[in-house]
Design a protein around this motif. Sequence first.
Motif, PDB file in Angstrom:
ATOM      1  N   GLU A  33      -3.737  14.662  -6.692  1.00 44.20           N
ATOM      2  CA  GLU A  33      -3.296  13.269  -6.837  1.00 44.20           C
ATOM      3  C   GLU A  33      -3.953  12.616  -8.048  1.00 44.20           C
ATOM      4  OE1 GLU A  33      -2.229  11.691  -2.346  1.00 44.20           O
ATOM      5  OE2 GLU A  33      -4.338  12.008  -2.853  1.00 44.20           O
ATOM      6  N   LYS A  34      -5.231  12.890  -8.246  1.00 39.62           N
ATOM      7  CA  LYS A  34      -5.935  12.357  -9.418  1.00 39.62           C
ATOM      8  C   LYS A  34      -5.286  12.848 -10.709  1.00 39.62           C
ATOM      9  CE  LYS A  34     -10.524  11.993  -7.263  1.00 39.62           C
ATOM     10  NZ  LYS A  34     -11.898  12.563  -7.251  1.00 39.62           N
ATOM     11  N   PHE A  35      -4.916  14.114 -10.734  1.00 43.89           N
ATOM     12  CA  PHE A  35      -4.288  14.693 -11.930  1.00 43.89           C
ATOM     13  C   PHE A  35      -2.953  14.002 -12.217  1.00 43.89           C
ATOM     14  CE2 PHE A  35      -1.277  17.752 -13.767  1.00 43.89           C
ATOM     15  CZ  PHE A  35      -1.930  18.053 -14.958  1.00 43.89           C
ATOM     16  N   VAL A  36      -2.136  13.838 -11.165  1.00 45.24           N
ATOM     17  CA  VAL A  36      -0.835  13.178 -11.329  1.00 45.24           C
ATOM     18  C   VAL A  36      -1.015  11.744 -11.829  1.00 45.24           C
ATOM     19  CG1 VAL A  36       1.177  12.277 -10.081  1.00 45.24           C
ATOM     20  CG2 VAL A  36       0.366  14.588  -9.630  1.00 45.24           C
ATOM     21  N   LEU A  37      -1.954  11.029 -11.225  1.00 47.16           N
ATOM     22  CA  LEU A  37      -2.206   9.637 -11.613  1.00 47.16           C
ATOM     23  C   LEU A  37      -2.618   9.507 -13.073  1.00 47.16           C
ATOM     24  CD1 LEU A  37      -4.098   7.620  -8.839  1.00 47.16           C
ATOM     25  CD2 LEU A  37      -2.005   6.994 -10.038  1.00 47.16           C
ATOM     26  N   GLU A  38      -3.486  10.391 -13.508  1.00 49.37           N
ATOM     27  CA  GLU A  38      -3.958  10.328 -14.887  1.00 49.37           C
ATOM     28  C   GLU A  38      -2.813  10.562 -15.861  1.00 49.37           C
ATOM     29  OE1 GLU A  38      -6.398   9.872 -18.218  1.00 49.37           O
ATOM     30  OE2 GLU A  38      -6.514   9.173 -16.139  1.00 49.37           O
ATOM     31  N   ARG A  39      -1.942  11.527 -15.541  1.00 49.07           N
ATOM     32  CA  ARG A  39      -0.782  11.791 -16.406  1.00 49.07           C
ATOM     33  C   ARG A  39       0.137  10.567 -16.447  1.00 49.07           C
ATOM     34  NH1 ARG A  39       0.605  17.311 -16.786  1.00 49.07           N
ATOM     35  NH2 ARG A  39       2.421  16.604 -17.994  1.00 49.07           N
ATOM     36  N   LEU A  40       0.356   9.952 -15.298  1.00 50.45           N
ATOM     37  CA  LEU A  40       1.218   8.771 -15.241  1.00 50.45           C
ATOM     38  C   LEU A  40       0.588   7.595 -15.972  1.00 50.45           C
ATOM     39  CD1 LEU A  40       2.385   9.002 -11.511  1.00 50.45           C
ATOM     40  CD2 LEU A  40       3.814   9.368 -13.530  1.00 50.45           C
ATOM     41  N   ARG A  41      -0.717   7.410 -15.797  1.00 47.45           N
ATOM     42  CA  ARG A  41      -1.413   6.307 -16.463  1.00 47.45           C
ATOM     43  C   ARG A  41      -1.290   6.428 -17.969  1.00 47.45           C
ATOM     44  NH1 ARG A  41      -5.684   5.090 -19.077  1.00 47.45           N
ATOM     45  NH2 ARG A  41      -6.475   7.222 -19.046  1.00 47.45           N
ATOM     46  N   LEU A  42      -1.465   7.630 -18.480  1.00 40.29           N
ATOM     47  CA  LEU A  42      -1.340   7.864 -19.924  1.00 40.29           C
ATOM     48  C   LEU A  42       0.086   7.598 -20.397  1.00 40.29           C
ATOM     49  CD1 LEU A  42      -3.538  11.074 -20.365  1.00 40.29           C
ATOM     50  CD2 LEU A  42      -4.025   8.779 -21.238  1.00 40.29           C
ATOM     51  N   SER A  43       1.055   7.964 -19.573  1.00 39.31           N
ATOM     52  CA  SER A  43       2.453   7.745 -19.931  1.00 39.31           C
ATOM     53  C   SER A  43       2.762   6.256 -20.055  1.00 39.31           C
ATOM     54  CB  SER A  43       3.360   8.394 -18.875  1.00 39.31           C
ATOM     55  OG  SER A  43       4.677   8.543 -19.355  1.00 39.31           O
TER      56      SER A  43
END
Length: 653
Positions: free
Chosen positions: A376-386
């Motif tokens: 979940e942390k990995f997904v969130l970080e990718r989305l935040r950067l997007s």
Amino acid sequence: MTAKEAYNLSFLELLAQQYPSIQAASMAIINLSANLNLPKGTEHFISDVHGEYESFSHVLRNGSGSIRRKIEEIFSNSLLEHEKREFATLIYYPEQKLPLILKNIEDKTEWYRITLFRLIKLGRVVSSKYTRTAVRQALPDDFAFIIEELLHEQESVENKQEYYQSIIETIISTNRGHAFVVAMAELIQRLAIAKLHVIGDVYDRGPGAHIIMDKLLDYHAVDVQWGNHDILWMGAAAGSEACLANVIRICLRYGNMETLENGYAISMLPLASFAMETYADDPCERFKPKVSADEFTQNEIQLMSKMQKAIAMIQFKLEAQIVQRRKHYGMADRLLLDKIDFDKGTICLNGQAHQLLDTHLPTVDLDDPYRLSEDEKFVLERLRLSFANSERLQKHVRFLYAKGGLYLIHNGNLLYHGCIAMNPDGSFATVKVDGRTFAAKSFMDRLDRLARQGYFATDPEQKLYGQDVMWYLWSGAHSPLFGKEKMATFERYFLTDPATHKEGKNAYYALRDKPETAVKILEAFGLNPKTARIVNGHVPVQVKKGESPVKANGRLIVIDGGFSKAYQDKTGIAGYTLIHNSYGFLLASHAPFESTQKAIEQGLDIHSKTEILEANFARIRVRDTDEGRQIQAKIHQLEALLAAYRDGVIKEQ
């Protein structure tokens, strides 16, 4: 010389650089004084557009019927009904309508001649409220000189008639008629409305919030009072993961991927991959998007269901972390995951056990339910950067900060989207933070500042504090944008008992019909309740049930009438807009807009019913407005400069 005198002299010396002589200062005073006597420009108020860009664009083009009303006034005895309708459509959509008209016209030269004269006649009327300088600034570069000449035609001067006639003939003979029609139509659109006020919620269910924002960026004079959905997108752009999760969940819930993926180029691939792996065999029935079967394939609906469940669980964890971090929010009742009994498949709320409709929650750690998994942390970080790297989104959000706020006082009226949090007894709800108590205006001012801090602060702690406030503005009990006791997202997904779904509106919504409520609010914001009005949005007016948008004996006007198609079954109309011109206030209620294509091809305007809310005995002039007060202040400064020149304190340059 006192400090004040030295300061005033320094200011006058700076002013003298702009007005270097007695003549320059005198002429400026004369021009500014003349401006004070012009009629007040037309203000246009619109609210809760919710991404419905076609309806929004059309209302913007027709000025909520302002242009059609001018056509009726000027050409009532010279044009037939279908001719007026076609002329109006030409002004709204000149590029698209012109070819459709011309293909059925034999004598195109004569048509251009007649149409250009009509456009110029209408242009003179709508430009009459402006100074020549203001009109000049609005003119397109290609035709600036020609249009200025034609708009100020002196029809009574015989030797000028041939001059103006020759201009028209030359425009046609040089094949510039098409471009000139477009230029005049766009000028009329621009001059019909002096100022646009958007009372919140550009974003939400409709597919074109990004298109609306592009239009607002290019609009000549606009302000935005943030809505709850706007602040959510602003928080997501600022880096608030809780806001980001809410944005994505709502887009998935209503099948609005257009704004996310195509509008802002935000990749949903990380979330899709995670959801497919985590909920591979889970039908995610409770998370089916609210879309019709002909909009998406079954596979797409299944994928969106899994993605919605995945981001919802992430959202619940992130929100709980904020609640634990900010105890003063008083939102401990939103800590729900730790109340689940996984063995029994129940959750305990207020001492009562409720059966869960979905117990497959593989990402919830029983020992630490609000901890995000590594995936979940990995997904969130990718989305935040997007979100952070979306240039278009960041540009739009910076515009909302530059042109917007939680409220606006303009020309003696108070504009805000949601509410002023109140107690049932009519007193203002108070919030205590760091030993200070905030209510009404002071609370709005503090939240506004912290929302800006959440985007612009460089200190990590200050930035996080501001971002948490942006989430609070979305869902907090005393939030002036939310206006409810709680946001029951978890309950609506997982529980059948409708009592648990109830969110409970703030007392403001029961009290705002009363004149004393409007008086209390207006006085709290330093306004005169005898002359000021509140313009409000957020909660759709249910016209079908007999509800009126005009409340508190006319002191408060609610202009959310259901622009969003999702609300039109409840409201019975398709939105309100408010017009404040030099004669008073007009409230326009709109019928549903079919499509831009039909508007162009068939001349179908939005059918609007206009109600006069206030008619002034004396026409409102610029001197009666905020702009007039600024002009008057400038005149006083110039008069001081003039006196300084004549007293020999400052030399002419």
